[in-house]
Design an enzyme around this catalytic site. Structure first.
Site, short mmCIF file in Angstrom:
data_model
loop_
_atom_site.label_atom_id
_atom_site.label_comp_id
_atom_site.label_asym_id
_atom_site.label_seq_id
_atom_site.Cartn_x
_atom_site.Cartn_y
_atom_site.Cartn_z
N GLY A 65 5.79 22.98 0.37
CA GLY A 65 5.35 22.21 -0.80
C GLY A 65 4.27 21.22 -0.40
N GLY A 122 9.22 33.06 -5.92
CA GLY A 122 8.35 33.45 -4.80
C GLY A 122 9.22 33.84 -3.62
N ILE A 153 10.92 32.17 -1.38
CA ILE A 153 12.23 31.54 -1.20
C ILE A 153 13.21 32.09 -2.24
CG2 ILE A 153 13.52 29.37 -1.33
CD1 ILE A 153 11.09 27.96 -0.13
N ARG A 161 11.89 20.82 -5.91
CA ARG A 161 11.54 19.41 -5.79
C ARG A 161 12.33 18.62 -6.82
NH1 ARG A 161 9.99 20.27 -1.45
NH2 ARG A 161 7.93 19.96 -0.54
N ASP A 202 19.40 19.94 -3.07
CA ASP A 202 18.87 19.56 -1.76
C ASP A 202 17.71 18.59 -1.93
OD1 ASP A 202 18.61 19.62 1.07
OD2 ASP A 202 16.91 21.00 0.89
N HIS A 262 17.65 16.65 1.50
CA HIS A 262 16.45 17.49 1.70
C HIS A 262 16.39 18.06 3.12
CE1 HIS A 262 12.05 18.23 0.27
NE2 HIS A 262 12.53 19.25 0.98
N ILE A 263 17.34 18.95 3.40
CA ILE A 263 17.41 19.53 4.75
C ILE A 263 17.21 21.05 4.73
CG2 ILE A 263 18.78 17.70 5.83
CD1 ILE A 263 21.31 19.40 5.22
N GLY A 264 16.57 21.54 3.65
CA GLY A 264 16.41 22.99 3.49
C GLY A 264 15.79 23.68 4.69
N SER A 265 14.76 23.08 5.26
CA SER A 265 14.07 23.75 6.37
C SER A 265 14.49 23.18 7.72
CB SER A 265 12.56 23.61 6.20
OG SER A 265 12.18 22.24 6.22
O1 LIG Z 1 8.49 22.48 3.34
C1 LIG Z 1 8.87 22.07 2.24
O2 LIG Z 1 8.09 21.92 1.29
C2 LIG Z 1 10.27 21.77 2.03
O3 LIG Z 1 10.62 21.11 1.09
C3 LIG Z 1 11.28 22.30 2.99
O4 LIG Z 1 12.60 22.09 2.58
#
Ligand SMILES: O=C(O)C(=O)CO
Length: 361
Positions: free
Chosen positions: A117, A195, A197, A279, A303, A327-330
């Site tokens: 993002g 997309g 994800i 987001r 998240d 916000h720990i997705g990645s």
């Molecule tokens: O890389 C991003 O945009 C993220 O929000 C990862 O969680």
């Protein structure tokens, strides 16, 4: 599909690392090539002290590196260190706007974020200055998709509420209808944004014997993907009305901001579970609070929130039927390393005027 695309990506990264390591990183002046006094062709700023070594190693072969050391980022340090650099690896999520571009100066020729993002980037400002901008989608698809499935199960099966019951000595499983949750089996899962994800989430959920995937996007995805994932494009109202689980997997834009509001929640099933890994601002959080509190919808797994960080006193946290993550997705070691690698390649390619591996525009 996911395995194939991971393999392809790894090959691409390998190929690129060979290309970049062999590229002639000479500074391209008007009439001459030149190197700096350090013997390195370019000066690159890394805006975060914790960018993984994989990215730094790639850059340092050919570039003189400067790194912001403060954490959280001290804007003054950033603005001072960015002066005169040729490239920037933007490691955090601070505003990348005219202020920093002005501070950098007109020689700046390459920027990459280390994120998918880019809502914190003033893209028109970067575009106006004709600076190539890269970002790092794709490599984080699997990590974010895994987390999204976790949130979907955790919210649908009341993990947070269950934990609270134990902590408050309210374990009442002598009731047969105690803590009943939502089945994923035979459910309809709707994606707002579909997309890489979103598709990776749908792929994982196919192992849970879901009935159907619906999605709302501007453009239809390829027919083969629709077939593989049993997915059908629908309008937003249909998505809301028919989905048992609604997953927000869209970027934040002027069009998506605040789209999930009271009007939208009123159109959802009372048994529906909302998951947001896109987001926070795509959801009107006050409206979500009311919808969860009044059981207009069953639960939410988030998240991402608005704002981030979310205050420990936020009213959302008082609810049983919401699972909130910071916000720990990645946030896996491997994913971070891959993000740094792609971002470094983007910067290197921008410096020599080659197309970036993952351009943001
Ligand atoms: O890389 C991003 O945009 C993220 O929000 C990862 O969680």
């Amino acid at each position: 599909m996911a395995i194939k695309s991971q393999l392809l990506l790894s090959l691409l990264v390998l190929a690129l690392s060979i290309t970049c390591n062999n590229a002639s990183f000479v500074r391209r002046g008007k009439n001459h090539t030149q190197t700096m006094s350090t013997g390195k062709a370019y000066k690159v700023l890394i805006t975060h002290p914790e960018v993984p070594q994989e990215g730094i190693d790639l850059l340092k072969e050919n570039c003189e590196l400067i790194q912001v050391q403060s954490l959280p980022t001290n804007r003054a340090e950033l603005l001072q260190k960015i002066r005169g650099v040729d490239g920037v690896l933007w490691g955090g999520h601070e505003a990348l706007n005219a202020e920093v571009l002005d501070a950098a100066g007109p020689q700046l020729k390459s920027i990459s974020t280390m994120s998918a993002g880019i809502d914190y980037v003033d893209v028109p400002e970067v575009k106006k200055r004709k600076i190539p901008l890269g970002h790092t989608p794709t490599v984080l698809n699997t990590a974010v998709a895994d987390l999204a499935v976790g949130l979907l199960i955790a919210a649908g099966r009341r993990f947070h509420e269950g934990r609270r019951k134990i902590e408050t000595d309210n374990w009442e499983n002598y009731h047969l209808n105690w803590m009943l949750g939502q089945d994923i089996r035979d459910s309809i899962v709707g994606f707002y944004g579909f997309g890489g994800i979103g598709q990776a989430i749908a792929k994982r959920l196919s192992g849970f014997d879901i009935d159907q995937v619906l999605y709302t996007t501007r453009r239809r995805v390829h027919k083969e993907i629709e077939q593989e994932l049993n997915a059908k494009k629908v309008d937003f109202d249909t998505l809301l009305a028919q989905s048992d689980f609604v997953v927000i997997a869209s970027p934040l834009t002027a069009d998506t901001q605040g789209v999930f509001n009271t009007t939208a929640f009123n159109k959802m099933k009372e048994t529906a579970v909302l998951v947001n890994i896109g987001r926070g601002k795509i959801v009107n959080q006050d409206d979500l609070y009311e919808a969860l509190k009044s059981n207009k919808i069953f639960a939410a797994g988030l998240d991402v929130t608005d704002p981030e960080p979310l205050s420990a006193k936020d009213k959302l946290l008082s609810l049983d039927n919401v699972v909130v993550l910071p916000h720990i997705g990645s946030a896996t070691k491997r994913t971070r390393a891959e993000m740094a690698t792609i971002a470094a390649h983007n910067v290197l390619r921008g410096l020599v005027g080659e197309p970036m591996l993952s351009p943001a525009y």
